[in-house]
Enzyme design. Structure first.
Site, PDB file in Angstrom:
ATOM      1  N   GLY A  43      47.610  36.422  46.306  1.00  0.00           N
ATOM      2  CA  GLY A  43      46.473  36.933  45.493  1.00  0.00           C
ATOM      3  C   GLY A  43      46.714  37.291  44.377  1.00  0.00           C
ATOM      4  N   GLU A  98      50.875  42.990  41.644  1.00  0.00           N
ATOM      5  CA  GLU A  98      49.767  42.774  42.939  1.00  0.00           C
ATOM      6  C   GLU A  98      48.524  42.476  42.446  1.00  0.00           C
ATOM      7  OE1 GLU A  98      49.513  42.571  45.993  1.00  0.00           O
ATOM      8  OE2 GLU A  98      50.635  43.817  47.200  1.00  0.00           O
ATOM      9  N   ASP A  99      47.850  41.884  43.412  1.00  0.00           N
ATOM     10  CA  ASP A  99      46.253  41.897  43.298  1.00  0.00           C
ATOM     11  C   ASP A  99      45.259  42.962  43.232  1.00  0.00           C
ATOM     12  OD1 ASP A  99      46.805  41.802  46.093  1.00  0.00           O
ATOM     13  OD2 ASP A  99      45.445  40.070  46.348  1.00  0.00           O
ATOM     14  N   ASP A 102      45.424  48.813  48.466  1.00  0.00           N
ATOM     15  CA  ASP A 102      44.531  49.238  49.136  1.00  0.00           C
ATOM     16  C   ASP A 102      44.980  50.533  50.005  1.00  0.00           C
ATOM     17  OD1 ASP A 102      42.091  49.390  50.910  1.00  0.00           O
ATOM     18  OD2 ASP A 102      42.301  47.664  51.957  1.00  0.00           O
ATOM     19  N   LYS A 130      42.082  50.741  45.041  1.00  0.00           N
ATOM     20  CA  LYS A 130      40.981  50.932  45.903  1.00  0.00           C
ATOM     21  C   LYS A 130      41.536  52.015  46.373  1.00  0.00           C
ATOM     22  CE  LYS A 130      39.708  47.595  48.681  1.00  0.00           C
ATOM     23  NZ  LYS A 130      39.213  46.914  49.897  1.00  0.00           N
ATOM     24  N   PHE A 151      35.165  45.495  50.295  1.00  0.00           N
ATOM     25  CA  PHE A 151      36.037  44.227  50.418  1.00  0.00           C
ATOM     26  C   PHE A 151      35.619  43.379  49.395  1.00  0.00           C
ATOM     27  CE2 PHE A 151      38.235  40.630  51.776  1.00  0.00           C
ATOM     28  CZ  PHE A 151      39.454  41.030  52.151  1.00  0.00           C
ATOM     29  N   ARG A 164      39.123  32.340  46.384  1.00  0.00           N
ATOM     30  CA  ARG A 164      40.257  32.855  45.347  1.00  0.00           C
ATOM     31  C   ARG A 164      39.976  32.051  44.141  1.00  0.00           C
ATOM     32  NH1 ARG A 164      44.950  34.821  48.209  1.00  0.00           N
ATOM     33  NH2 ARG A 164      45.255  33.966  50.314  1.00  0.00           N
TER      34      ARG A 164
HETATM   35  P1  IMP Z   1      47.551  47.243  51.502  1.00  0.00           P
HETATM   36  O1  IMP Z   1      48.802  47.196  52.176  1.00  0.00           O
HETATM   37  O2  IMP Z   1      46.363  48.037  52.295  1.00  0.00           O
HETATM   38  O3  IMP Z   1      47.509  48.271  50.247  1.00  0.00           O
HETATM   39  O4  IMP Z   1      46.815  46.071  50.958  1.00  0.00           O
HETATM   40  C1  IMP Z   1      47.249  45.036  50.090  1.00  0.00           C
HETATM   41  C2  IMP Z   1      46.966  43.772  50.300  1.00  0.00           C
HETATM   42  O5  IMP Z   1      45.789  43.414  51.121  1.00  0.00           O
HETATM   43  C3  IMP Z   1      46.744  43.180  48.884  1.00  0.00           C
HETATM   44  O6  IMP Z   1      47.817  42.632  48.434  1.00  0.00           O
HETATM   45  C4  IMP Z   1      45.288  42.170  49.387  1.00  0.00           C
HETATM   46  O7  IMP Z   1      46.092  40.849  49.794  1.00  0.00           O
HETATM   47  C5  IMP Z   1      44.788  42.608  50.644  1.00  0.00           C
HETATM   48  N1  IMP Z   1      43.519  43.396  50.346  1.00  0.00           N
HETATM   49  C6  IMP Z   1      43.207  44.565  50.322  1.00  0.00           C
HETATM   50  N2  IMP Z   1      41.768  44.961  49.832  1.00  0.00           N
HETATM   51  C7  IMP Z   1      41.429  43.590  49.783  1.00  0.00           C
HETATM   52  C8  IMP Z   1      40.060  43.474  49.526  1.00  0.00           C
HETATM   53  O8  IMP Z   1      39.204  43.857  49.152  1.00  0.00           O
HETATM   54  N3  IMP Z   1      40.051  41.938  49.035  1.00  0.00           N
HETATM   55  C9  IMP Z   1      41.084  40.884  49.434  1.00  0.00           C
HETATM   56  N4  IMP Z   1      42.248  41.156  49.839  1.00  0.00           N
HETATM   57  C10 IMP Z   1      42.540  42.773  50.189  1.00  0.00           C
END
Ligand code: IMP
Length: 179
Positions: A43, A98-99, A102, A130, A151, A164
């Site tokens: 990402g 990071e992208d 969340d 987010k 999302f 992507r």
């Molecule tokens: P976390 O562990 O919940 O913080 O998730 C992090 C990862 O989940 C990110 O690096 C993304 O790859 C994926 N992710 C979380 N939210 C989104 C979204 O809205 N779109 C696409 N990928 C997401």
């Protein structure tokens, strides 16, 4: 606009302007040092590529791939390293790129993992934050944009490995997420 896209959240120009600012901020913060940008695949790839071209100090990069979501849109909380770094980070000024943050679970794992490898310093840079769905408190040093709990895809972010390559950040039509 791509036919599967419902709305564009951040357009190309907004992203490029903000990425430039982040690059300038990092350049200012690390004057006289060199940095190692650790991009989290896949990402963060496009964000990292644009970001490093706006940094004017010696910049190195390496990559890690971790599994987070599998094929859905809900975080499992289980993080697995699919590809590790090529080189040691010991004694280096590391910025994890990071992208999106969340729940924060992926980054919490990565921070702990990276700390144990003895970098000189460790910071986090994410394109998107987010905060509504955060489960763990994560220090974010550089953040591009705070976005609502939707999302999103594009500019490196995917839904089932698609979208992507879109040059903007967008929300897909509901019927696409339902498959
Ligand atoms: P976390 O562990 O919940 O913080 O998730 C992090 C990862 O989940 C990110 O690096 C993304 O790859 C994926 N992710 C979380 N939210 C989104 C979204 O809205 N779109 C696409 N990928 C997401």
């Amino acid at each position: 606009m791509h036919p599967h896209v419902e709305k564009i959240l951040l357009n190309e120009q907004q992203i490029q302007e903000r990425v430039k600012q982040l690059g300038q901020q990092i350049t200012a913060d690390y004057q006289g040092e060199s940095i190692l940008m650790v991009g989290i695949l896949k990402g963060a790839m496009i964000f990292l590529a644009d970001l490093v071209r706006n940094i004017e100090i010696p910049t190195f990069f390496d990559f890690m791939a971790v599994s987070s979501y599998g094929a859905g849109t809900v975080s499992s909380g289980v993080v697995r390293i699919l590809k590790d770094l090529d080189k040691s980070v010991e004694g280096k000024h590391v910025i994890i790129v990071e992208d999106i943050v969340d729940t924060g679970l992926t980054l919490q794992y990565l921070l702990e993992n990276m700390k144990s490898r003895g970098p000189a310093s460790l910071k986090v840079c994410t394109l998107l934050d987010k905060p509504d769905r955060r489960k763990v408190d994560i220090p974010i040093d550089y953040n591009g944009f705070r976005i609502p709990d939707e999302f999103v895809v594009g500019y490196g972010l995917d839904f089932n490995e698609r979208y992507r390559n879109l040059p903007y950040i967008a929300v897909l039509k509901p019927e696409i997420y339902k498959g």
